[in-house]
Design a protein around this motif. Structure first.
Motif, PDB file in Angstrom:
ATOM      1  N   MET A   1      16.214 -15.999   4.760  1.00 37.93           N
ATOM      2  CA  MET A   1      14.582 -17.018   4.362  1.00 37.93           C
ATOM      3  C   MET A   1      13.498 -15.956   3.999  1.00 37.93           C
ATOM      4  O   MET A   1      13.853 -14.862   4.224  1.00 37.93           O
ATOM      5  CB  MET A   1      14.585 -16.836   5.691  1.00 37.93           C
ATOM      6  CG  MET A   1      12.968 -17.567   6.189  1.00 37.93           C
ATOM      7  SD  MET A   1      12.375 -17.892   7.773  1.00 37.93           S
ATOM      8  CE  MET A   1      13.512 -17.258   9.329  1.00 37.93           C
ATOM      9  N   ALA A   2      13.023 -16.442   3.371  1.00 36.78           N
ATOM     10  CA  ALA A   2      11.869 -15.403   3.010  1.00 36.78           C
ATOM     11  C   ALA A   2      11.030 -14.593   3.393  1.00 36.78           C
ATOM     12  O   ALA A   2       9.987 -16.363   4.222  1.00 36.78           O
ATOM     13  CB  ALA A   2      11.582 -16.402   1.741  1.00 36.78           C
ATOM     14  N   GLY A   3      10.288 -14.264   3.398  1.00 35.17           N
ATOM     15  CA  GLY A   3       9.052 -13.989   4.402  1.00 35.17           C
ATOM     16  C   GLY A   3       7.807 -13.908   3.793  1.00 35.17           C
ATOM     17  O   GLY A   3       7.983 -14.160   2.189  1.00 35.17           O
ATOM     18  N   PRO A   4       6.628 -13.829   4.151  1.00 38.39           N
ATOM     19  CA  PRO A   4       5.216 -14.196   3.988  1.00 38.39           C
ATOM     20  C   PRO A   4       4.912 -13.048   2.857  1.00 38.39           C
ATOM     21  O   PRO A   4       3.409 -13.428   2.149  1.00 38.39           O
ATOM     22  CB  PRO A   4       4.679 -14.051   5.545  1.00 38.39           C
ATOM     23  CG  PRO A   4       5.495 -13.351   6.314  1.00 38.39           C
ATOM     24  CD  PRO A   4       6.859 -13.271   6.018  1.00 38.39           C
ATOM     25  N   LEU A   5       5.639 -12.411   2.757  1.00 36.76           N
ATOM     26  CA  LEU A   5       5.654 -11.301   1.190  1.00 36.76           C
ATOM     27  C   LEU A   5       6.454 -11.140   0.756  1.00 36.76           C
ATOM     28  O   LEU A   5       6.512 -10.156   0.032  1.00 36.76           O
ATOM     29  CB  LEU A   5       5.259  -9.429   2.439  1.00 36.76           C
ATOM     30  CG  LEU A   5       3.923  -9.775   3.113  1.00 36.76           C
ATOM     31  CD1 LEU A   5       4.044  -8.415   3.603  1.00 36.76           C
ATOM     32  CD2 LEU A   5       2.423  -9.711   3.468  1.00 36.76           C
ATOM     33  N   GLN A   6       7.422 -12.317   0.482  1.00 36.71           N
ATOM     34  CA  GLN A   6       7.877 -12.126  -0.609  1.00 36.71           C
ATOM     35  C   GLN A   6       7.314 -12.432  -2.058  1.00 36.71           C
ATOM     36  O   GLN A   6       6.240 -12.526  -2.034  1.00 36.71           O
ATOM     37  CB  GLN A   6       8.798 -13.809  -0.479  1.00 36.71           C
ATOM     38  CG  GLN A   6       9.968 -13.997  -1.428  1.00 36.71           C
ATOM     39  CD  GLN A   6      11.222 -12.713  -0.891  1.00 36.71           C
ATOM     40  OE1 GLN A   6      11.108 -13.191   0.250  1.00 36.71           O
ATOM     41  NE2 GLN A   6      11.619 -12.440  -1.748  1.00 36.71           N
ATOM     42  N   GLY A   7       8.017 -11.557  -3.191  1.00 34.54           N
ATOM     43  CA  GLY A   7       7.123 -11.353  -4.493  1.00 34.54           C
ATOM     44  C   GLY A   7       6.416 -10.045  -4.342  1.00 34.54           C
ATOM     45  O   GLY A   7       5.831  -9.819  -5.630  1.00 34.54           O
ATOM     46  N   LEU A   8       5.920  -9.560  -3.065  1.00 33.78           N
ATOM     47  CA  LEU A   8       4.694  -8.608  -2.980  1.00 33.78           C
ATOM     48  C   LEU A   8       5.790  -7.214  -2.955  1.00 33.78           C
ATOM     49  O   LEU A   8       7.292  -6.698  -2.836  1.00 33.78           O
ATOM     50  CB  LEU A   8       4.116  -8.511  -1.568  1.00 33.78           C
ATOM     51  CG  LEU A   8       2.928  -7.249  -1.653  1.00 33.78           C
ATOM     52  CD1 LEU A   8       2.460  -7.142  -2.674  1.00 33.78           C
ATOM     53  CD2 LEU A   8       2.703  -6.510  -0.432  1.00 33.78           C
ATOM     54  N   LYS A   9       5.403  -6.163  -4.084  1.00 33.12           N
ATOM     55  CA  LYS A   9       6.046  -4.952  -4.528  1.00 33.12           C
ATOM     56  C   LYS A   9       4.901  -3.939  -3.860  1.00 33.12           C
ATOM     57  O   LYS A   9       4.208  -3.638  -4.306  1.00 33.12           O
ATOM     58  CB  LYS A   9       6.185  -4.536  -5.812  1.00 33.12           C
ATOM     59  CG  LYS A   9       6.921  -5.197  -6.544  1.00 33.12           C
ATOM     60  CD  LYS A   9       7.740  -5.229  -7.224  1.00 33.12           C
ATOM     61  CE  LYS A   9       8.546  -5.848  -8.271  1.00 33.12           C
ATOM     62  NZ  LYS A   9       9.563  -6.107  -9.772  1.00 33.12           N
ATOM     63  N   VAL A  10       5.693  -2.322  -3.488  1.00 31.45           N
ATOM     64  CA  VAL A  10       5.280  -1.460  -2.551  1.00 31.45           C
ATOM     65  C   VAL A  10       5.685  -0.544  -3.243  1.00 31.45           C
ATOM     66  O   VAL A  10       6.977  -0.335  -2.678  1.00 31.45           O
ATOM     67  CB  VAL A  10       4.833  -1.814  -0.910  1.00 31.45           C
ATOM     68  CG1 VAL A  10       4.738  -0.732   0.105  1.00 31.45           C
ATOM     69  CG2 VAL A  10       4.653  -3.470  -0.388  1.00 31.45           C
ATOM     70  N   VAL A  11       5.121   0.746  -2.573  1.00 27.39           N
ATOM     71  CA  VAL A  11       5.950   2.125  -3.299  1.00 27.39           C
ATOM     72  C   VAL A  11       5.217   2.331  -2.875  1.00 27.39           C
ATOM     73  O   VAL A  11       4.550   2.591  -1.491  1.00 27.39           O
ATOM     74  CB  VAL A  11       4.994   2.794  -4.715  1.00 27.39           C
ATOM     75  CG1 VAL A  11       5.586   3.911  -4.495  1.00 27.39           C
ATOM     76  CG2 VAL A  11       5.449   1.724  -5.471  1.00 27.39           C
ATOM     77  N   ASP A  12       6.599   3.356  -1.581  1.00 21.95           N
ATOM     78  CA  ASP A  12       6.660   3.933  -0.354  1.00 21.95           C
ATOM     79  C   ASP A  12       6.519   5.427  -0.790  1.00 21.95           C
ATOM     80  O   ASP A  12       7.610   5.960  -1.262  1.00 21.95           O
ATOM     81  CB  ASP A  12       7.482   3.706   0.604  1.00 21.95           C
ATOM     82  CG  ASP A  12       7.176   4.490   1.526  1.00 21.95           C
ATOM     83  OD1 ASP A  12       6.468   5.442   2.007  1.00 21.95           O
ATOM     84  OD2 ASP A  12       8.667   4.446   2.480  1.00 21.95           O
ATOM     85  N   LEU A  13       5.820   6.202  -0.586  1.00 24.55           N
ATOM     86  CA  LEU A  13       4.893   7.457  -1.272  1.00 24.55           C
ATOM     87  C   LEU A  13       5.260   8.626   0.976  1.00 24.55           C
ATOM     88  O   LEU A  13       5.134   9.679   0.151  1.00 24.55           O
ATOM     89  CB  LEU A  13       4.667   8.135  -1.619  1.00 24.55           C
ATOM     90  CG  LEU A  13       4.166   7.599  -3.086  1.00 24.55           C
ATOM     91  CD1 LEU A  13       3.053   7.720  -3.683  1.00 24.55           C
ATOM     92  CD2 LEU A  13       5.345   7.483  -3.974  1.00 24.55           C
ATOM     93  N   SER A  14       5.772   7.931   1.388  1.00 32.42           N
ATOM     94  CA  SER A  14       5.347   8.426   2.960  1.00 32.42           C
ATOM     95  C   SER A  14       6.611   9.207   3.061  1.00 32.42           C
ATOM     96  O   SER A  14       7.517   9.468   2.759  1.00 32.42           O
ATOM     97  CB  SER A  14       4.988   7.033   3.840  1.00 32.42           C
ATOM     98  OG  SER A  14       6.703   6.922   4.318  1.00 32.42           O
ATOM     99  N   ARG A  15       5.923  10.598   4.014  1.00 34.04           N
ATOM    100  CA  ARG A  15       7.095  11.560   4.383  1.00 34.04           C
ATOM    101  C   ARG A  15       6.698  11.484   6.217  1.00 34.04           C
ATOM    102  O   ARG A  15       7.559  12.700   6.803  1.00 34.04           O
ATOM    103  CB  ARG A  15       6.591  12.683   3.905  1.00 34.04           C
ATOM    104  CG  ARG A  15       6.414  12.812   2.327  1.00 34.04           C
ATOM    105  CD  ARG A  15       6.280  13.877   1.296  1.00 34.04           C
ATOM    106  NE  ARG A  15       7.158  15.019   2.870  1.00 34.04           N
ATOM    107  CZ  ARG A  15       7.556  15.949   2.004  1.00 34.04           C
ATOM    108  NH1 ARG A  15       7.030  16.322   0.772  1.00 34.04           N
ATOM    109  NH2 ARG A  15       8.635  16.962   3.225  1.00 34.04           N
ATOM    110  N   VAL A  16       6.055  10.971   6.689  1.00 33.92           N
ATOM    111  CA  VAL A  16       6.119  10.918   8.460  1.00 33.92           C
ATOM    112  C   VAL A  16       6.756   9.911   9.097  1.00 33.92           C
ATOM    113  O   VAL A  16       5.892   8.286   8.344  1.00 33.92           O
ATOM    114  CB  VAL A  16       4.771  11.234   8.755  1.00 33.92           C
ATOM    115  CG1 VAL A  16       4.696  13.001   8.514  1.00 33.92           C
ATOM    116  CG2 VAL A  16       3.577  10.832   8.162  1.00 33.92           C
ATOM    117  N   LEU A  17       6.276   9.566  10.023  1.00 33.01           N
ATOM    118  CA  LEU A  17       6.710   8.232  11.193  1.00 33.01           C
ATOM    119  C   LEU A  17       5.545   7.186  10.539  1.00 33.01           C
ATOM    120  O   LEU A  17       5.965   6.042  10.315  1.00 33.01           O
ATOM    121  CB  LEU A  17       6.664   8.670  12.389  1.00 33.01           C
ATOM    122  CG  LEU A  17       6.935   7.443  13.191  1.00 33.01           C
ATOM    123  CD1 LEU A  17       8.327   6.794  12.956  1.00 33.01           C
ATOM    124  CD2 LEU A  17       7.030   7.905  14.788  1.00 33.01           C
TER     125      LEU A  17
END
Length: 72
Positions: A1-17
């Protein structure tokens, strides 16, 4: 099932919770999340009890994310 953010690309640079929770939520909603780690692996990979060199915390928070290592 496709979610509402399907097609969005996100770069995660995080290091903490907090950053990881947001990236996980975005992935759960269908975004393609790409986690970028420094050349030295993310410390949460080893910070908690682990199996085969990867902590359960790291695996749970980064499920459904692609990973790459930064050369910076």
């Amino acid at each position: 099932m496709a979610g509402p953010l399907q097609g969005l690309k996100v770069v995660d640079l995080s290091r903490v919770l907090a950053g990881r929770c947001v990236a996980r939520t975005l992935a759960d909603l269908g975004a393609e999340v790409i986690k970028v780690e420094p050349p030295r692996p993310d410390v949460s990979r080893f910070a908690f009890p682990n199996t085969d060199g990867m902590s359960g915390y790291y695996a749970q928070q980064n499920i459904a994310q692609r990973a790459m290592s930064a050369l910076i």
